[in-house]
Scaffold this motif. Sequence first.
Motif, PDB file in Angstrom:
ATOM      1  N   VAL A 119      29.868  44.361  55.708  1.00 28.40           N
ATOM      2  CA  VAL A 119      28.713  44.117  56.589  1.00 28.40           C
ATOM      3  C   VAL A 119      27.644  45.176  56.364  1.00 28.40           C
ATOM      4  CG1 VAL A 119      27.959  43.993  58.996  1.00 28.40           C
ATOM      5  CG2 VAL A 119      30.148  42.979  58.324  1.00 28.40           C
ATOM      6  N   GLU A 120      28.052  46.451  56.283  1.00 25.37           N
ATOM      7  CA  GLU A 120      27.102  47.542  56.064  1.00 25.37           C
ATOM      8  C   GLU A 120      26.410  47.398  54.710  1.00 25.37           C
ATOM      9  OE1 GLU A 120      30.040  47.777  57.258  1.00 25.37           O
ATOM     10  OE2 GLU A 120      30.030  48.994  59.083  1.00 25.37           O
ATOM     11  N   ALA A 121      27.170  46.928  53.680  1.00 30.64           N
ATOM     12  CA  ALA A 121      26.588  46.743  52.351  1.00 30.64           C
ATOM     13  C   ALA A 121      25.511  45.663  52.383  1.00 30.64           C
ATOM     14  CB  ALA A 121      27.674  46.375  51.348  1.00 30.64           C
ATOM     15  N   VAL A 122      25.780  44.558  53.090  1.00 33.09           N
ATOM     16  CA  VAL A 122      24.800  43.462  53.193  1.00 33.09           C
ATOM     17  C   VAL A 122      23.566  43.935  53.963  1.00 33.09           C
ATOM     18  CG1 VAL A 122      24.380  41.160  54.134  1.00 33.09           C
ATOM     19  CG2 VAL A 122      26.556  41.675  53.009  1.00 33.09           C
ATOM     20  N   ASN A 123      23.777  44.683  55.050  1.00 39.44           N
ATOM     21  CA  ASN A 123      22.640  45.212  55.817  1.00 39.44           C
ATOM     22  C   ASN A 123      21.781  46.133  54.958  1.00 39.44           C
ATOM     23  OD1 ASN A 123      23.442  43.842  58.116  1.00 39.44           O
ATOM     24  ND2 ASN A 123      24.594  45.578  58.958  1.00 39.44           N
ATOM     25  N   ALA A 124      22.450  46.971  54.151  1.00 39.40           N
ATOM     26  CA  ALA A 124      21.706  47.876  53.273  1.00 39.40           C
ATOM     27  C   ALA A 124      20.911  47.087  52.243  1.00 39.40           C
ATOM     28  CB  ALA A 124      22.670  48.840  52.579  1.00 39.40           C
ATOM     29  N   LEU A 147      30.872  42.099  45.468  1.00 39.50           N
ATOM     30  CA  LEU A 147      31.194  42.152  46.895  1.00 39.50           C
ATOM     31  C   LEU A 147      31.425  40.741  47.438  1.00 39.50           C
ATOM     32  CD1 LEU A 147      31.355  43.666  49.651  1.00 39.50           C
ATOM     33  CD2 LEU A 147      28.884  43.300  49.845  1.00 39.50           C
ATOM     34  N   SER A 148      30.538  39.816  47.111  1.00 42.43           N
ATOM     35  CA  SER A 148      30.671  38.430  47.571  1.00 42.43           C
ATOM     36  C   SER A 148      31.987  37.826  47.106  1.00 42.43           C
ATOM     37  CB  SER A 148      29.503  37.586  47.044  1.00 42.43           C
ATOM     38  OG  SER A 148      28.269  38.135  47.445  1.00 42.43           O
ATOM     39  N   SER A 149      32.344  38.123  45.852  1.00 44.23           N
ATOM     40  CA  SER A 149      33.582  37.587  45.282  1.00 44.23           C
ATOM     41  C   SER A 149      34.808  38.168  45.975  1.00 44.23           C
ATOM     42  CB  SER A 149      33.620  37.901  43.785  1.00 44.23           C
ATOM     43  OG  SER A 149      34.793  37.408  43.194  1.00 44.23           O
ATOM     44  N   LEU A 156      27.047  33.956  50.792  1.00 43.54           N
ATOM     45  CA  LEU A 156      26.293  35.160  50.428  1.00 43.54           C
ATOM     46  C   LEU A 156      26.042  35.179  48.926  1.00 43.54           C
ATOM     47  CD1 LEU A 156      25.123  37.997  50.998  1.00 43.54           C
ATOM     48  CD2 LEU A 156      27.458  38.893  50.751  1.00 43.54           C
ATOM     49  N   GLY A 157      27.059  34.814  48.149  1.00 39.39           N
ATOM     50  CA  GLY A 157      26.910  34.797  46.698  1.00 39.39           C
ATOM     51  C   GLY A 157      25.830  33.840  46.250  1.00 39.39           C
ATOM     52  N   MET A 182      32.379  35.126  40.137  1.00 36.94           N
ATOM     53  CA  MET A 182      32.356  34.773  41.558  1.00 36.94           C
ATOM     54  C   MET A 182      32.604  33.283  41.755  1.00 36.94           C
ATOM     55  SD  MET A 182      29.209  34.819  44.251  1.00 36.94           S
ATOM     56  CE  MET A 182      28.532  33.358  43.480  1.00 36.94           C
ATOM     57  N   TYR A 183      31.917  32.441  40.975  1.00 36.89           N
ATOM     58  CA  TYR A 183      32.096  30.997  41.118  1.00 36.89           C
ATOM     59  C   TYR A 183      33.506  30.570  40.691  1.00 36.89           C
ATOM     60  CZ  TYR A 183      27.181  30.113  42.229  1.00 36.89           C
ATOM     61  OH  TYR A 183      25.955  30.081  42.846  1.00 36.89           O
ATOM     62  N   CYS A 184      34.039  31.218  39.658  1.00 36.78           N
ATOM     63  CA  CYS A 184      35.393  30.889  39.198  1.00 36.78           C
ATOM     64  C   CYS A 184      36.424  31.199  40.279  1.00 36.78           C
ATOM     65  CB  CYS A 184      35.725  31.676  37.930  1.00 36.78           C
ATOM     66  SG  CYS A 184      34.905  31.063  36.445  1.00 36.78           S
ATOM     67  N   LYS A 185      36.319  32.384  40.881  1.00 41.33           N
ATOM     68  CA  LYS A 185      37.282  32.780  41.907  1.00 41.33           C
ATOM     69  C   LYS A 185      37.179  31.908  43.149  1.00 41.33           C
ATOM     70  CE  LYS A 185      37.951  37.588  40.517  1.00 41.33           C
ATOM     71  NZ  LYS A 185      37.665  39.008  40.808  1.00 41.33           N
ATOM     72  N   ALA A 186      35.996  31.342  43.380  1.00 45.88           N
ATOM     73  CA  ALA A 186      35.810  30.445  44.527  1.00 45.88           C
ATOM     74  C   ALA A 186      36.254  29.021  44.200  1.00 45.88           C
ATOM     75  CB  ALA A 186      34.350  30.460  44.967  1.00 45.88           C
ATOM     76  N   GLY A 187      36.678  28.793  42.943  1.00 43.24           N
ATOM     77  CA  GLY A 187      37.109  27.459  42.538  1.00 43.24           C
ATOM     78  C   GLY A 187      35.970  26.528  42.202  1.00 43.24           C
TER      79      GLY A 187
END
Length: 743
Positions: A119-124, A147-149, A156-157, A182-187
């Motif tokens: 959450v802090e990373a996204v806010n930053a 991070l998204s992955s 978020l990704g 990221m897309y691969c890990k999300a299927g």
Amino acid sequence: MSSCSNYYTSWLKFCCGNHNQTLAKTIHCFILKTLVNPETFFSNNLINTYSKLGNIRYARYVFDSMPQSNPFSWNIILSAYSKSGQVSNMQDIFNRMPNRDGVSWTALISGYASSGLGVEAVNAFNLMLRDGVFNLNRITFSTMLILSSSQGCIDLGRQIHGQIVKLGFESYLFVGSPLVDMYCKAGLIYDAKMVFDEVPERNVVMYNTMITGLLRCGMIEDSKRLFYSMTEKDSISWTTMITGLTQNGLDREAIDLLRDMRMQGITMDQYTFGSVLTACGSLLALREGKQIHAFIIRTNYKDNVFVGSALIDMYCKCKSITYAEAVFKRMTRKNVVSWTAMLVGYGQNGYSEEAVSVFCDMQRHGVDPDDFTLGSVISSCANLASLEEGSQFHSRAIVSGLISFLSVSNALITLYGKCGSIEDARRLFDEMKIRDEVSWTALVSGCAQFGKADGTIDLFEKMVAQGLKPDGVTFIGVLSACSRAGLVEKGYQYFESMVKDYGIVPNPDHYTCMIDLLSRAGRLEEARDFINKMPFQPDAIGWSTLLSSCRLQGNMEIGKWAAEFLQELDPQNPASYVLLSSIYAAKGKWQNVAQLRREMRNRGVRKEPGYSWIKYKNKVHVFSADDQSSPFSDQIYAELEKIHYKMIEEGYAPDMSSVLHDVKESEKIKMLNYHSERLAIAFGLLFIPSELPIRIIKNLRVCGDCHNATKYISKITRREILVRDAVRYHLFRDGKCSCGDFW
């Protein structure tokens, strides 16, 4: 930059390259002595050196001592705190910075992300956007995609992907690879392929990422095409393909690909060897496994703990426990995976006592078990029916917190079920906050083995009502329960439901349950018809089951039919001779009995001797029929004589049909009275405290006379006697058995 600063800077680079912190401190001392006001560039190098060497305290000291810092100085110390996970110091430095650029923001975001503060990373990142898009760079986007992955935040990704396209970063390899990953890990494999195809210049890392994704989604042919289209492949490319083929059950192809890799002269690493050894284990390919082992010995990986563990696992799966032991003993370093591989290997190969011993050795070496290790050793205790040791491991699971893992709780349910403590199994099951199919199946099987047909069926129906899908093992439990309670029609319904409703193809165990169901209920003709309609012949257990029921019901015709098939299938199996002999003996056909015994001698077939054992003060006492080897024999036989007279007074009459010898009646009575289970029970009456149940294990099925006699003994002595034979559990209490005399 002065020649002096240049000289010291070269030495500092040398310190970083060789991880020599002592030399770096020595050079620092020379600097303090020789340079009054070091240049900012040189001080920055000193901060960077200490940061890379992990000495953040010295890096901060140099930073605070600088007479004049520049943006690079601030970014170096900020990055040092970011990489070391010192979030509060990182935030303090960031807030104090007079000027911030893209490097500063990226360091802050990376620090939050690597510390699990999503959450802090996204806010930053959002604050960075407000500060100006000119701050964004490819490293920032890569960090946010990773991070998204890792957080599984595909929305978020996608938003980050939109920013990448908007600002023209989509063609950068450094951004494309984590985007594909990221897309691969999300299927979302087709999104990954779209990104992959749109990147104009791809490197080997991006190819490897795409191949990994395709293999995870089971797209084998696509992954092969992409792999063979690569103009340049590295070791990771080959290992990725070998691992993916293994994970998708294409073990033979994985082994063949390793041969191609070796012919290409590609260097193999621990992951390559680990994957191909897994393939060998799955195929039971001992010859190929030994060849790979020989190759490993010629490399630098012969002492690698990961490779050693994979070798142990491979040899154990190939039933070569001696080779596994040799690898294990030669390992100079062992971790929890190595110990667990050896422990599980022993358990899978029927060496349960050795598995428990390995666990104890592991504890002595100071290695803490994980949930898989503890679950495995509990399973070994279950196979040994060792309730005492299993209960100790239960205590350890509670103290260590591993009881919260399903693998441990499920193993404990199985343990208590196999040890006849079905109430403890049910209590543990009810206490579990989360249950899966294995949890339900373990309790269903435990209840079935204990003969609780109604409880087994009730559990099964509740399991289905909760939306859980029973598997083949679950149905074996339910069918066994129906068999032991004589619920023929109910058993037929479940057998048909298994095929029609759940798509489970019956295996030999399911058919054996149905044969048992029909033959126990006295429907031997129906059992024969069922066998004739089966898609394949029963295995040895199936024929033995039918033959055993023929013995109990005195059906010579079907018994001979079953015995002939069993002898043809397994000529060295003594069951066909022994059970058929019993049928002949019950009919008084002693010539036929003698003929069968001659055939056994001529063919070298030996009857498995009956043994019963009981545990007392951590020692197992084993008895055979008419056994005189125990140091307590005089006491045991005296106890049996005393009980025998009391049994006669209560109305006990010996069942002579259980004796397969043509001898006098008095001799038959004596032979029955000295069966192994009765010797073990007498031992228990002498030494097991009266408030505890007497627990007996027998390797064969309890004979009818001993079953009847044990009921009388439980009534006369007012003791609870638990007997686990080759078929099921019998709980004798107050002259009754939990099986209801149907076993």
